[in-house]
Scaffold this active site. Structure first.
Site, PDB file in Angstrom:
ATOM      1  CE1 TYR A  51      -3.463  -3.079   0.821  1.00  0.00           C
ATOM      2  CE2 TYR A  51      -3.462  -2.022   2.290  1.00  0.00           C
ATOM      3  CZ  TYR A  51      -3.713  -2.953   1.239  1.00  0.00           C
ATOM      4  OH  TYR A  51      -4.587  -4.206   1.379  1.00  0.00           O
ATOM      5  NE  ARG A 238     -20.401   7.609   3.030  1.00  0.00           N
ATOM      6  CZ  ARG A 238     -20.131   7.745   1.724  1.00  0.00           C
ATOM      7  NH1 ARG A 238     -19.054   7.897   0.942  1.00  0.00           N
ATOM      8  NH2 ARG A 238     -21.092   8.905   0.735  1.00  0.00           N
ATOM      9  CG  ASN A 242     -18.264   2.742   7.681  1.00  0.00           C
ATOM     10  OD1 ASN A 242     -19.545   2.861   7.597  1.00  0.00           O
ATOM     11  ND2 ASN A 242     -16.923   3.197   7.062  1.00  0.00           N
TER      12      ASN A 242
HETATM   13  P1  NDP Z   1     -14.547  -1.151   1.305  1.00  0.00           P
HETATM   14  O1  NDP Z   1     -15.502  -2.418   0.279  1.00  0.00           O
HETATM   15  O2  NDP Z   1     -13.877  -0.802   2.661  1.00  0.00           O
HETATM   16  O3  NDP Z   1     -15.049   0.003   0.599  1.00  0.00           O
HETATM   17  C1  NDP Z   1     -14.564   1.245   0.869  1.00  0.00           C
HETATM   18  C2  NDP Z   1     -15.312   2.129   0.109  1.00  0.00           C
HETATM   19  O4  NDP Z   1     -17.011   2.340   0.343  1.00  0.00           O
HETATM   20  C3  NDP Z   1     -15.638   3.328  -0.274  1.00  0.00           C
HETATM   21  O5  NDP Z   1     -15.825   4.333  -1.815  1.00  0.00           O
HETATM   22  C4  NDP Z   1     -15.725   4.684   0.608  1.00  0.00           C
HETATM   23  O6  NDP Z   1     -16.302   5.524  -0.018  1.00  0.00           O
HETATM   24  C5  NDP Z   1     -17.369   3.742   1.024  1.00  0.00           C
HETATM   25  N1  NDP Z   1     -17.880   3.814   2.430  1.00  0.00           N
HETATM   26  C6  NDP Z   1     -17.445   3.557   3.043  1.00  0.00           C
HETATM   27  N2  NDP Z   1     -17.522   3.631   4.650  1.00  0.00           N
HETATM   28  C7  NDP Z   1     -19.365   4.287   3.838  1.00  0.00           C
HETATM   29  C8  NDP Z   1     -20.674   4.342   4.273  1.00  0.00           C
HETATM   30  N3  NDP Z   1     -20.562   4.487   5.520  1.00  0.00           N
HETATM   31  N4  NDP Z   1     -21.230   4.764   3.520  1.00  0.00           N
HETATM   32  C9  NDP Z   1     -21.280   4.724   2.127  1.00  0.00           C
HETATM   33  N5  NDP Z   1     -20.233   4.320   1.148  1.00  0.00           N
HETATM   34  C10 NDP Z   1     -19.390   3.743   2.378  1.00  0.00           C
HETATM   35  O7  NDP Z   1     -13.498  -1.462   0.357  1.00  0.00           O
HETATM   36  P2  NDP Z   1     -11.827  -1.783   0.237  1.00  0.00           P
HETATM   37  O8  NDP Z   1     -10.961  -1.991  -1.070  1.00  0.00           O
HETATM   38  O9  NDP Z   1     -10.725  -0.639   0.873  1.00  0.00           O
HETATM   39  O10 NDP Z   1     -11.340  -2.718   1.617  1.00  0.00           O
HETATM   40  C11 NDP Z   1     -11.948  -2.356   3.046  1.00  0.00           C
HETATM   41  C12 NDP Z   1      -9.837  -2.618   3.267  1.00  0.00           C
HETATM   42  O11 NDP Z   1      -9.780  -4.261   3.298  1.00  0.00           O
HETATM   43  C13 NDP Z   1      -8.646  -1.986   2.255  1.00  0.00           C
HETATM   44  O12 NDP Z   1      -8.847  -0.619   3.215  1.00  0.00           O
HETATM   45  C14 NDP Z   1      -7.614  -3.108   3.391  1.00  0.00           C
HETATM   46  O13 NDP Z   1      -7.129  -2.586   4.330  1.00  0.00           O
HETATM   47  C15 NDP Z   1      -8.696  -4.180   2.599  1.00  0.00           C
HETATM   48  N6  NDP Z   1      -8.286  -5.164   1.497  1.00  0.00           N
HETATM   49  C16 NDP Z   1      -7.196  -6.125   1.737  1.00  0.00           C
HETATM   50  C17 NDP Z   1      -6.929  -6.765   0.037  1.00  0.00           C
HETATM   51  C18 NDP Z   1      -5.864  -8.368   0.075  1.00  0.00           C
HETATM   52  O14 NDP Z   1      -6.009  -8.207  -0.450  1.00  0.00           O
HETATM   53  N7  NDP Z   1      -6.145  -8.476   1.774  1.00  0.00           N
HETATM   54  C19 NDP Z   1      -7.386  -6.609  -1.213  1.00  0.00           C
HETATM   55  C20 NDP Z   1      -8.453  -5.101  -1.674  1.00  0.00           C
HETATM   56  C21 NDP Z   1      -8.730  -4.528   0.424  1.00  0.00           C
HETATM   57  P3  NDP Z   1     -15.759   7.270   0.850  1.00  0.00           P
HETATM   58  O15 NDP Z   1     -14.388   7.143   1.298  1.00  0.00           O
HETATM   59  O16 NDP Z   1     -15.355   8.200   0.520  1.00  0.00           O
HETATM   60  O17 NDP Z   1     -16.806   6.793   2.005  1.00  0.00           O
END
Ligand code: NDP
Length: 275
Positions: A51, A238, A242
């Site tokens: 990251y 948010r 959450n």
């Molecule tokens: P998420 O499923 O956490 O989704 C994030 C999205 O949801 C963003 O667009 C965010 O927008 C939106 N969001 C968050 N909270 C809200 C809310 N309360 N209401 C509406 N929209 C919301 O996706 P990620 O892919 O980021 O996964 C989470 C974490 O998992 C990553 O950050 C990482 O740490 C981990 N990960 C691990 C992987 C692996 O291979 N091990 C691969 C991918 C992720 P906004 O920011 O505008 O709120």
């Protein structure tokens, strides 16, 4: 907000019931988001060598005002550092970037089966745990076959398997495979990664029935499945929302409805993904 019970691991430690994700957040934004997440009450922070934000995450932990022993930091071994010696070096680089003297959870990020180095990498992680510089060790994106090979060749079962998991990809078999082996499932992409899940009629109906937002309903679904979601948000309101998944309970029917959405993997396939 009701307190959520910590989740026990197979190594005698526990994990907070929910963590904060930091994928694709870098520089001052990463430091600011993690500091603010800790201020809001998150106690599990998920980063990874790939990251590129470990330095900022570490700085945020150090300057958050929350005692270090109350915060759990996860990082992950990137593909380029797989192999026994390379993994030990990769870990040192991560720890140095984070500015910490130990990690709470260290995961192999992807199995990369075509390279066939994940068992050697796992031996290195086990050594790091034995040396006390990592509290718990685990994997990410591993299939049941990958898990079984680790256990057969090293005798050590991962504490955690972090996999893609959300109502649009419920991973029933993989959750059962983890549970059968005593491995805690963490959900990445728990909110469907901003790709429409929270706008579906099913999610909105369940959320409305409890007077909560779609995100809270989905995170509660994860919690009731017994998995640890790692939501990410750039928005402070948010982030607080959450965390607030303790004051309501989804019915069996609502849990089932959220499991009937069309299923689609959003990220890489563990058997073929290359980093
Ligand atoms: P998420 O499923 O956490 O989704 C994030 C999205 O949801 C963003 O667009 C965010 O927008 C939106 N969001 C968050 N909270 C809200 C809310 N309360 N209401 C509406 N929209 C919301 O996706 P990620 O892919 O980021 O996964 C989470 C974490 O998992 C990553 O950050 C990482 O740490 C981990 N990960 C691990 C992987 C692996 O291979 N091990 C691969 C991918 C992720 P906004 O920011 O505008 O709120």
């Amino acid at each position: 907000m009701d307190a959520l019970a910590p989740v026990p691991l197979n190594d005698g430690h526990t994990l907070p019931a929910l963590g904060f994700g930091t994928w694709r957040v870098s520089g001052e934004d990463a430091a600011e988001q993690v500091r603010s997440a800790l201020g809001a009450g998150y106690r599990l922070i998920d980063t990874a060598a790939s990251y590129g934000n470990e330095a900022e995450v570490g700085r945020a932990v150090a300057t958050s005002g929350v005692p270090r022993e109350e915060v759990l930091v996860t990082s992950k071994l990137r593909g380029a550092d797989q192999g026994y010696d390379a993994a030990l070096r990769g870990f040192e680089r991560s720890l140095g970037a984070l500015g910490l003297d130990r990690l709470d959870l260290y995961l192999i990020h992807w199995p990369l089966p075509a390279r066939d180095l994940y068992v050697d990498s796992w031996r290195a992680l086990v050594r790091l745990r034995e040396e006390g510089v990592v509290r718990s060790v685990g994997v990410s994106n591993f299939t049941a076959a990958h898990l079984d090979r680790l256990v057969a060749e090293t005798g050590v079962t991962p504490a955690v398997n972090q996999i893609e998991l959300h109502p649009g990809f419920v991973q029933e078999e993989m959750r059962a495979a983890n549970a059968a082996r005593g491995v805690v499932t963490q959900s990445w992409g728990p909110l469907g990664r901003g790709k429409g899940l929270l706008e579906t009629a099913e999610v909105r109906a369940v959320a409305a029935a409890h007077g909560v937002s779609p995100a809270r309903a989905v995170l509660r679904w994860h919690h009731q499945l017994g998995v640890v979601p790692l939501p990410k948000s750039a928005d402070p309101r948010r982030r607080r929302e959450n965390l607030d998944i303790g004051g309501f309970v989804l019915t069996g029917e609502e849990m089932a409805v959220l499991g009937t959405l069309p299923q689609r993997r959003l990220g890489g396939d563990p058997d073929t993904h290359e980093e």
